[in-house]
Design an enzyme around this catalytic site. Sequence first.
Site, short mmCIF file in Angstrom:
data_model
loop_
_atom_site.label_atom_id
_atom_site.label_comp_id
_atom_site.label_asym_id
_atom_site.label_seq_id
_atom_site.Cartn_x
_atom_site.Cartn_y
_atom_site.Cartn_z
N GLN A 137 2.52 28.77 14.51
CA GLN A 137 3.51 28.35 13.51
C GLN A 137 4.64 27.56 14.15
N SER A 144 12.84 28.71 13.70
CA SER A 144 13.48 29.47 12.61
C SER A 144 13.24 28.81 11.26
N GLU A 430 9.32 36.56 16.04
CA GLU A 430 9.22 37.10 14.67
C GLU A 430 10.54 36.93 13.93
C1 LIG Z 1 1.19 44.45 15.29
C2 LIG Z 1 1.95 43.38 16.02
C3 LIG Z 1 1.25 43.21 17.26
C4 LIG Z 1 1.26 42.16 17.94
C5 LIG Z 1 2.26 41.15 17.94
C6 LIG Z 1 2.89 41.34 19.22
C7 LIG Z 1 4.12 41.17 19.40
C8 LIG Z 1 4.81 40.05 18.85
C9 LIG Z 1 5.09 39.12 19.97
C10 LIG Z 1 5.07 37.85 19.80
C11 LIG Z 1 4.54 37.26 18.58
C12 LIG Z 1 5.54 36.37 17.96
C13 LIG Z 1 5.18 35.66 16.91
C14 LIG Z 1 6.14 34.80 16.25
O1 LIG Z 1 7.28 34.65 16.65
S1 LIG Z 1 5.52 34.07 14.85
C15 LIG Z 1 6.80 33.01 14.30
C16 LIG Z 1 7.98 33.78 13.76
N1 LIG Z 1 8.86 32.89 13.10
C17 LIG Z 1 9.79 33.32 12.24
O2 LIG Z 1 10.02 34.50 12.06
C18 LIG Z 1 10.52 32.24 11.53
C19 LIG Z 1 11.78 32.77 10.86
N2 LIG Z 1 12.08 31.98 9.68
C20 LIG Z 1 11.70 32.42 8.42
O3 LIG Z 1 11.12 33.46 8.23
C21 LIG Z 1 12.08 31.52 7.27
O4 LIG Z 1 12.24 30.20 7.74
C22 LIG Z 1 13.41 31.96 6.59
C23 LIG Z 1 13.16 33.25 5.88
C24 LIG Z 1 14.49 32.11 7.62
C25 LIG Z 1 13.85 30.87 5.61
O5 LIG Z 1 12.74 30.59 4.84
P1 LIG Z 1 12.86 29.53 3.63
O6 LIG Z 1 13.74 28.41 4.04
O7 LIG Z 1 11.52 29.25 3.12
O8 LIG Z 1 13.52 30.45 2.53
P2 LIG Z 1 15.01 30.55 2.04
O9 LIG Z 1 15.38 29.28 1.36
O10 LIG Z 1 15.91 31.08 3.11
O11 LIG Z 1 14.82 31.72 0.97
C26 LIG Z 1 14.12 31.41 -0.25
C27 LIG Z 1 13.83 32.72 -0.92
O12 LIG Z 1 12.70 33.31 -0.28
C28 LIG Z 1 13.01 34.62 0.13
N3 LIG Z 1 12.25 34.90 1.34
C29 LIG Z 1 12.37 34.30 2.53
N4 LIG Z 1 11.48 34.83 3.40
C30 LIG Z 1 10.79 35.76 2.73
C31 LIG Z 1 9.74 36.66 3.09
N5 LIG Z 1 9.24 36.69 4.35
N6 LIG Z 1 9.26 37.48 2.17
C32 LIG Z 1 9.76 37.45 0.90
N7 LIG Z 1 10.78 36.65 0.48
C33 LIG Z 1 11.26 35.81 1.41
C34 LIG Z 1 14.49 34.59 0.36
O13 LIG Z 1 15.02 35.89 0.35
C35 LIG Z 1 14.95 33.72 -0.78
O14 LIG Z 1 14.95 34.52 -1.92
P3 LIG Z 1 16.06 34.22 -3.05
O15 LIG Z 1 17.37 34.42 -2.40
O16 LIG Z 1 15.75 35.23 -4.10
O17 LIG Z 1 15.81 32.78 -3.46
C1 LIG Z 2 8.04 35.48 23.90
C2 LIG Z 2 7.89 34.67 22.64
C3 LIG Z 2 6.69 34.70 21.94
C4 LIG Z 2 6.51 33.94 20.80
N1 LIG Z 2 5.29 33.96 20.17
C5 LIG Z 2 5.10 33.16 19.10
C6 LIG Z 2 3.83 33.10 18.46
O1 LIG Z 2 2.88 33.76 18.87
N2 LIG Z 2 3.67 32.26 17.40
C7 LIG Z 2 4.70 31.50 16.92
O2 LIG Z 2 4.50 30.76 15.95
N3 LIG Z 2 5.95 31.54 17.49
C8 LIG Z 2 6.16 32.34 18.57
N4 LIG Z 2 7.39 32.40 19.17
C9 LIG Z 2 8.47 31.52 18.68
C10 LIG Z 2 9.52 32.31 17.92
O3 LIG Z 2 9.03 32.74 16.69
C11 LIG Z 2 10.77 31.44 17.73
O4 LIG Z 2 11.30 31.16 19.00
C12 LIG Z 2 11.79 32.19 16.88
O5 LIG Z 2 11.37 32.21 15.55
C13 LIG Z 2 13.19 31.55 16.98
O6 LIG Z 2 13.14 30.24 16.51
P1 LIG Z 2 13.77 29.06 17.39
O7 LIG Z 2 13.17 29.15 18.72
O8 LIG Z 2 13.63 27.82 16.60
O9 LIG Z 2 15.29 29.44 17.49
P2 LIG Z 2 16.53 28.63 16.87
O10 LIG Z 2 16.55 28.82 15.40
O11 LIG Z 2 16.52 27.25 17.41
O12 LIG Z 2 17.73 29.49 17.49
C14 LIG Z 2 18.72 28.91 18.32
C15 LIG Z 2 20.08 29.42 17.84
O13 LIG Z 2 20.35 28.84 16.57
C16 LIG Z 2 20.81 29.85 15.67
N5 LIG Z 2 20.48 29.47 14.29
C17 LIG Z 2 19.35 28.88 13.85
N6 LIG Z 2 19.41 28.66 12.54
C18 LIG Z 2 20.61 29.12 12.10
C19 LIG Z 2 21.26 29.21 10.83
N7 LIG Z 2 20.70 28.75 9.71
N8 LIG Z 2 22.48 29.78 10.79
C20 LIG Z 2 23.05 30.27 11.91
N9 LIG Z 2 22.51 30.20 13.15
C21 LIG Z 2 21.29 29.65 13.22
C22 LIG Z 2 20.04 31.09 16.11
O14 LIG Z 2 20.72 32.29 15.66
C23 LIG Z 2 20.09 30.94 17.63
O15 LIG Z 2 21.32 31.49 18.11
C24 LIG Z 2 7.58 33.15 20.31
C25 LIG Z 2 8.81 33.13 21.00
C26 LIG Z 2 8.96 33.90 22.15
C27 LIG Z 2 10.28 33.86 22.89
#
Ligand SMILES: CC/C=C\C/C=C\C/C=C\C/C=C/C(=O)SCCNC(=O)CCNC(=O)[C@H](O)C(C)(C)COP(=O)(O)OP(=O)(O)OC[C@H]1O[C@@H](n2cnc3c(N)ncnc32)[C@H](O)[C@@H]1OP(=O)(O)O
Ligand SMILES: Cc1cc2nc3c(=O)[nH]c(=O)nc-3n(C[C@H](O)[C@H](O)[C@H](O)COP(=O)(O)OP(=O)(O)OC[C@H]3O[C@@H](n4cnc5c(N)ncnc54)[C@H](O)[C@@H]3O)c2cc1C
Length: 636
Positions: A137, A144, A430
């Site tokens: 993703q 983010s 996440e």
């Molecule tokens: C079992 C596990 C085992 C193994 C895994 C091992 C360990 C993990 C280690 C590493 C793996 C890592 C993987 C990753 O990192 S994957 C990538 C992760 N990335 C993120 O988490 C990205 C974060 N950003 C977001 O989730 C969205 O961009 C965000 C929610 C911040 C904004 O989304 P968007 O712009 O589309 O929505 P908004 O305009 O803010 O909100 C609109 C509306 O939607 C509601 N909303 C948002 N998200 C959700 C959701 N997830 N579920 C339900 N509803 C959601 C939000 O509340 C708004 O509602 P409303 O206010 O009513 O309009």
């Molecule tokens: C060890 C590791 C494993 C990962 N594994 C996966 C994976 O398997 N799959 C995958 O898809 N991704 C993975 N990721 C990526 C991870 O999901 C992203 O790094 C995470 O979602 C943070 O997003 P970013 O890096 O864009 O941070 P950014 O959003 O660029 O964060 C930088 C700074 O900006 C701030 N910021 C950003 N937006 C806002 C806002 N709207 N308001 C205020 N402050 C804000 C944040 O708080 C932060 O301080 C992994 C990352 C790590 C470190």
Amino acid sequence: MEGVDHLAHERNKSEFDVDAMKIVWAGSPHAFDVSDRISKLVASDPGFRKDNRSTLSRKELFKNTLRKAAYAWKTIVDLRLSEEEAAKLRFYVDEPAFTDLHWGMFIPAIKGQGTEEQQQKWLPLAYKMQIIGCYAQTELGHGSNVQGLETTATFDSQTDEFIIHSPTLTSSKWWPGGLGKVATHAIAYARLIVGGREHGVHGFIVQLRSLEDHSPLLGITVGDIGMKFGNGAYNTMDNGVLQFDHVLDVYSIAFASIAVMLWVSQVTCEGKYKQSDVPRQLVYGTMVYVRQTIVADASCALSRAVCIATRYSAVRRQFGSQNGGPETQVIDYKTQQSRLFPLLASAYAFRFIGEWLKWLYADVTQRLQANDFSTLPEAHACTAGLKSLTTTATADGIEECRKLCGGHGYLCSSGLPELFAVYVPACTYEGDNTVLLLQVARFLMKTVSQLGSRLSSKKPVGTIAYMTRVEHLMQCRCGVQRGFAELSADLVEAAVAHCQLIVVSKFIEKLQQEIPGKGVKQQLEVLCNIYALFLLHKHQGDFLSTGCITPKHAALANDELRSLYSQVRPNAIALVDAFNYTDHYLGSILGCYDGNVYPKLYEAAWKDPLNESVVPDGYHLYIRPLLKQEIRTARL
Ligand SMILES: CC/C=C\C/C=C\C/C=C\C/C=C/C(=O)SCCNC(=O)CCNC(=O)[C@H](O)C(C)(C)COP(=O)(O)OP(=O)(O)OC[C@H]1O[C@@H](n2cnc3c(N)ncnc32)[C@H](O)[C@@H]1OP(=O)(O)O
Ligand SMILES: Cc1cc2nc3c(=O)[nH]c(=O)nc-3n(C[C@H](O)[C@H](O)[C@H](O)COP(=O)(O)OP(=O)(O)OC[C@H]3O[C@@H](n4cnc5c(N)ncnc54)[C@H](O)[C@@H]3O)c2cc1C
């Protein structure tokens, strides 16, 4: 001396049934049996040794991780382990690896968001590990902001195929675990384009590598993103970079004729996009699932660090010798207790909130299947907020445990530096913790505007102060006519307060259940009160400003905390024994079960490669000329 329990005197002080507490910590007798059996299986198998990680190069480290992952899979198959036992085995192997993402994200994404046809095609292959998946993703330019992702998936109705493409450098997939060198398939998130119209971000199953020789397929450029924080740590994981050059995604599934990963949207054979009438945020479902598991993981990581620091604090003596008698155990110092025991209480608190969140996630999943979206906003807010709260507290807590162990806490053989280095990205992956708290703040703003000031009356009496604190913090912010962005830093504080309210109230609810075992419930009540009063003390400014407590209350709460620490003290070792961690899993000389620390530390030092020779490599080249030069200078 080996075989002697240097902590026996501490264990004899226990005032509760430790075996019963082990069941409470595990969740059930069955869960305890599986954990106990599998942790001992892993600990007793030299194929799973991990004490050499810090001495390996990146390539040696990674190859060793591949060996272990393959060995784990062979063990699972040979012993015919169940899915539950296999998950426990991977947990106790305790090494970040591509399998985490295959089992923890790739498979859940297909189960949670794939159509019936997609599940029938891909799950059997994934369960047999005949394909290895990752969750692609995040991109170089966006993590983010999911809606900012740039990868495109353009439907070609002539060929009934998708063309997946990375249009810019910043659209390169970047970070996905397992992607760099191992995954053969990815669930890639891309902007869906049909008939020239864009339909937002969707997931696609894309093959990356040949199943014959593992070479990247045509149009696929893939590799590792390089070394990460710490030496061993997360460098066992191939977090990768991926670029698509007009890749044909040929996985057409009869039902929708293409591989759009979602039961919430389809593209028909005629090239028409059909969006079901479900919230588009269901595309984020896998993240919600993983966030709730990360809360349970936080209790595991924090309990490991607390186990090490508690056992070592009982072993370590410093100052306080009376008439030549033994020095004082550092666990008896009030400052050590005031730093350590709130972390012990937090470990238990996070265990129980993790249990509740697992229930909440299962409940919302069941409702979604009946097209009931009523609890989806709360489930999102809870998983996002509690993931943020528990991972921040755990990362800070592991570092505090390192400091609680003094200099020896900084040794790799303490297990704490590695635990910290592996754990801290949980505050980012996440979902960045601040970004997730902003989601909670948005939910609270909406709730306050819908319900008026009272966020909820459904909380146990003991949490009135906590509830009033959240309402006060929200009123102070919502009442002011300034935008969300302007107030976001303050609203994030209210979001943290809301999540702390949830943790405290669920801990209290846990204590209202039947909890068997002599003295077990009493110990948990003490820990619950420590957790609640520690936070009240830490944030007393908030509580005083709400007027629901007075300065006298705050002083009484502090007195009560000291008393509670004295009640925990005789039970501290037994409370960490209840985690039932093997020395192998703890990976810590300071935290070893028998407390025989000093001989083990001394023995471990000599195993360092640097001690293979008494005169270090480089002496003759660099040191001797230096010394000789100094001697010459001295003669001048
Ligand atoms: C079992 C596990 C085992 C193994 C895994 C091992 C360990 C993990 C280690 C590493 C793996 C890592 C993987 C990753 O990192 S994957 C990538 C992760 N990335 C993120 O988490 C990205 C974060 N950003 C977001 O989730 C969205 O961009 C965000 C929610 C911040 C904004 O989304 P968007 O712009 O589309 O929505 P908004 O305009 O803010 O909100 C609109 C509306 O939607 C509601 N909303 C948002 N998200 C959700 C959701 N997830 N579920 C339900 N509803 C959601 C939000 O509340 C708004 O509602 P409303 O206010 O009513 O309009
Ligand atoms: C060890 C590791 C494993 C990962 N594994 C996966 C994976 O398997 N799959 C995958 O898809 N991704 C993975 N990721 C990526 C991870 O999901 C992203 O790094 C995470 O979602 C943070 O997003 P970013 O890096 O864009 O941070 P950014 O959003 O660029 O964060 C930088 C700074 O900006 C701030 N910021 C950003 N937006 C806002 C806002 N709207 N308001 C205020 N402050 C804000 C944040 O708080 C932060 O301080 C992994 C990352 C790590 C470190």
